[in-house]
Design a protein around this motif. Structure first.
Motif, short mmCIF file in Angstrom:
data_model
loop_
_atom_site.label_atom_id
_atom_site.label_comp_id
_atom_site.label_asym_id
_atom_site.label_seq_id
_atom_site.Cartn_x
_atom_site.Cartn_y
_atom_site.Cartn_z
N VAL A 1 41.67 35.68 45.31
CA VAL A 1 40.48 35.97 44.51
C VAL A 1 39.66 34.68 44.40
N PRO A 2 38.43 34.68 44.92
CA PRO A 2 37.63 33.43 44.98
C PRO A 2 36.99 33.05 43.64
N LEU A 3 37.81 32.64 42.70
CA LEU A 3 37.29 32.32 41.37
C LEU A 3 38.22 31.33 40.69
N GLU A 4 37.62 30.35 40.01
CA GLU A 4 38.35 29.42 39.15
C GLU A 4 37.63 29.30 37.81
N ILE A 5 38.37 28.93 36.78
CA ILE A 5 37.83 28.80 35.43
C ILE A 5 37.98 27.34 34.99
N GLU B 1 35.05 41.21 39.14
CA GLU B 1 33.83 41.07 39.96
C GLU B 1 34.10 40.22 41.20
N ALA B 2 34.86 39.13 41.04
CA ALA B 2 35.19 38.28 42.20
C ALA B 2 36.10 39.02 43.17
N ALA B 3 37.05 39.81 42.65
CA ALA B 3 37.93 40.58 43.54
C ALA B 3 37.14 41.65 44.28
N TRP B 4 36.17 42.26 43.60
CA TRP B 4 35.33 43.26 44.27
C TRP B 4 34.45 42.61 45.33
N THR B 5 33.92 41.43 45.03
CA THR B 5 33.11 40.71 46.01
C THR B 5 33.91 40.38 47.25
N ALA B 6 35.20 40.07 47.07
CA ALA B 6 36.07 39.74 48.21
C ALA B 6 36.60 40.98 48.91
N GLY B 7 36.17 42.19 48.47
CA GLY B 7 36.61 43.42 49.11
C GLY B 7 38.01 43.85 48.73
N LEU B 8 38.51 43.36 47.58
CA LEU B 8 39.88 43.70 47.17
C LEU B 8 39.93 44.87 46.21
N LEU B 9 38.80 45.21 45.57
CA LEU B 9 38.75 46.30 44.62
C LEU B 9 37.57 47.20 44.95
N PRO B 10 37.68 48.49 44.62
CA PRO B 10 36.58 49.41 44.93
C PRO B 10 35.41 49.33 43.96
#
Length: 516
Positions: free
Chosen positions: A169-173, A406-415
């Motif tokens: 997942v392309p996201l860091e906090i 949102e990041a997982a959806w952007t990476a195509g991991l969630l619908p």
């Protein structure tokens, strides 16, 4: 009515006399007496008397007060947490109660396969979400809450990353302390937008951006290696965690009402310690000759400098010598009666300022019993639940979850970029586990709550627990084991369940009003 007489204010002799010559003047005089009496019956807290002359108040907004005192409050609270054991323990108790091992999310889309997929992705992302690489999602929430308690507020910033083999997942906090906000930035735009204390608002008054320093302004690293210019970060990329006690844009440290009490108690304990040390050093006073009656040889200890001048000193067992006397009087230490009671009262005030029970602040359980502890803990739990569900979850946890999906959806991991979620807060340790378990069991059997709800109340995933329970029972059946915890085969009293048979089955009730 204006023309009606107030029965609580009778007509005086003067009004009756004046009314003979001028009724209108008498009416005005009586109206003035009624108004004066009404003023006397107003709120005592709002009266201006000699006893309230030193009560200084202001009519400023919360943001105006925080803009002036916020930085000083943060600095003083952090100093107390570093150096004062009561302040450090109070913050730790609050963090442990609010976050504990973690506030855990579970996907709630209604599709079992999708829920498991989302939960699996979150578990994987949780281990890599810290931009500094120190901890996981629950550690970030723990640190954010601690920063809110110490500094008043904290900022969690969305840092998008590129997908890689190790980062699905392309996201860091990234967490930023309250000092990162450029509070010196003020501006008013022609379109109605404005910037106040580093927070940018649009023309409708909603937050649109934050002006944050990339590096901490108080960092002692080389100036040329850090940025001293704040940058604009859209509000959609920032989660601002703070407690709102008024209509305000920033928060103050949690223990602000107890700051003076903590400092005064520290000073008093230091003064009391110095007094005791001084009394221990001064054993007594010797009244005698210059040479102490020793034929010219002094008995008192003496330290002299290189010029032969005596140097004053204090050390344990010291005797003071007086001239022209032949007596010795020993010093009597002052009484310490009431010190413990006074200290306890101050600690109760500090506990109230931090909104935690006195026993949790000090660990003093001498005056506590089961009933009083339970009542105090129950009220404390209600306060913790309020903070969890009205502050921490909506202002921080939910935003982090939305960024993750949102990041997982952007990476195509969630619908879908949005996924429904259910949060589970950490359970409180029971004061009486057996009694509470019996209460929960009765509530489930009566239908007041469900079994999954009781499992979630303890901080666990109901589906995981039920699946694990089924596997354990199936394995016990395969091995021919009968466990006392299996209600299918053992009653609550520990007896074997009877198998229903045709002989033991109760007769069916008659249908309608049929007669034999």
């Amino acid at each position: 009515m204006m023309n009606e007489r107030d029965p609580s204010v009778p007509l005086g002799f003067a009004e009756k006399a004046i009314s003979v010559f001028s009724p209108r003047a008498a009416a005005r005089r009586y109206a003035g007496r009624v108004a004066l009496e009404n003023m006397r019956r107003s709120y005592e807290g709002g009266s201006h008397t000699r006893l309230t002359d030193g009560w200084k108040t202001t009519r400023t907004s919360a943001d105006s007060e925080i803009s002036v005192a916020g930085q000083v409050l943060r600095d003083r609270m952090r100093d107390l947490v570093r150096n004062n054991s009561l302040a450090a323990n109070a913050v730790q108790v609050l963090v442990s109660s609010m976050v504990g091992p973690g506030i855990r999310p579970r996907a709630k889309t209604g599709h079992e396969a999708l829920d498991k997929r989302v939960d699996g992705l979150f578990e994987q992302w949780s281990k890599q979400c810290d931009a500094h690489g120190h901890t996981d999602f629950h550690g970030l929430v723990n640190l954010a809450v601690r920063e809110m308690l110490e500094g008043g507020d904290v900022f969690a910033v969305n840092r998008p990353k590129r997908p890689s083999r190790t980062r699905v997942v392309p996201l860091e906090i990234e967490l930023m302390e309250a000092d990162h906000l450029d509070t010196g930035r003020w501006q008013t735009g022609e379109d109605g937008s404005r910037i106040s204390q580093g927070i940018e608002y649009d023309r409708s008054g909603r937050r649109s951006a934050f002006w944050l320093y990339p590096d901490h302004p108080g960092d002692n690293s080389a100036v040329f290696r850090r940025s001293l210019v704040s940058k604009r970060v859209p509000a959609s990329k920032v989660a601002h965690l703070f407690e709102r006690q008024r209509v305000q844009s920033r928060g103050v440290p949690w223990g602000t009402p107890a700051l003076r009490a903590l400092r005064d108690l520290d000073d008093w304990q230091l003064a009391e310690l110095v007094r005791k040390k001084t009394e221990a050093c001064m054993v007594g006073i010797v009244f005698g000759d210059e040479d102490g009656g020793q034929g010219g040889v002094g008995a008192r200890p003496m330290i002299e400098d290189q010029n032969g001048n005596p140097i004053e000193q204090f050390e344990p067992g010291l005797l003071a010598y007086a001239r022209n006397g032949r007596d010795i009087k020993f010093n009597t230490p002052g009484s310490t009666a009431g010190v413990r009671d006074w200290n306890s009262v101050q600690q109760h005030i500090i506990a109230a300022g931090f909104r935690i029970p006195y026993a949790l602040l000090t660990g003093d359980l001498r005056e506590a019993n089961y009933s009083s502890s339970r009542v105090g803990i129950n009220e404390f739990r209600r306060m913790i639940d309020q903070v969890q569900w009205l502050i921490i979850i909506p202002m921080l946890c939910q935003k982090l979850w939305d960024w993750f999906t949102e990041a997982a959806w952007t990476a195509g991991l969630l619908p879908s970029p949005t996924v429904a979620v259910e949060w589970s807060t950490p359970k409180f340790e029971s004061v009486n586990p057996w009694q509470d378990a019996q209460t929960d069991l009765l509530e489930v059997r009566a239908g007041f709550t469900s079994l999954p709800e009781q499992i979630a109340k303890r901080g666990y995933n109901a589906e995981d627990v039920l699946e694990e329970q089924k596997k354990a029972l199936d394995k016990a059946d395969a091995l021919g084991l009968v466990l006392d915890s299996d209600p299918r085969k053992v009653t609550k009293q520990g007896l074997f369940q009877t198998e229903p048979t045709a002989e033991t089955d109760p007769p069916a009730p008659p249908k309608g009003n049929e007669k034999d």
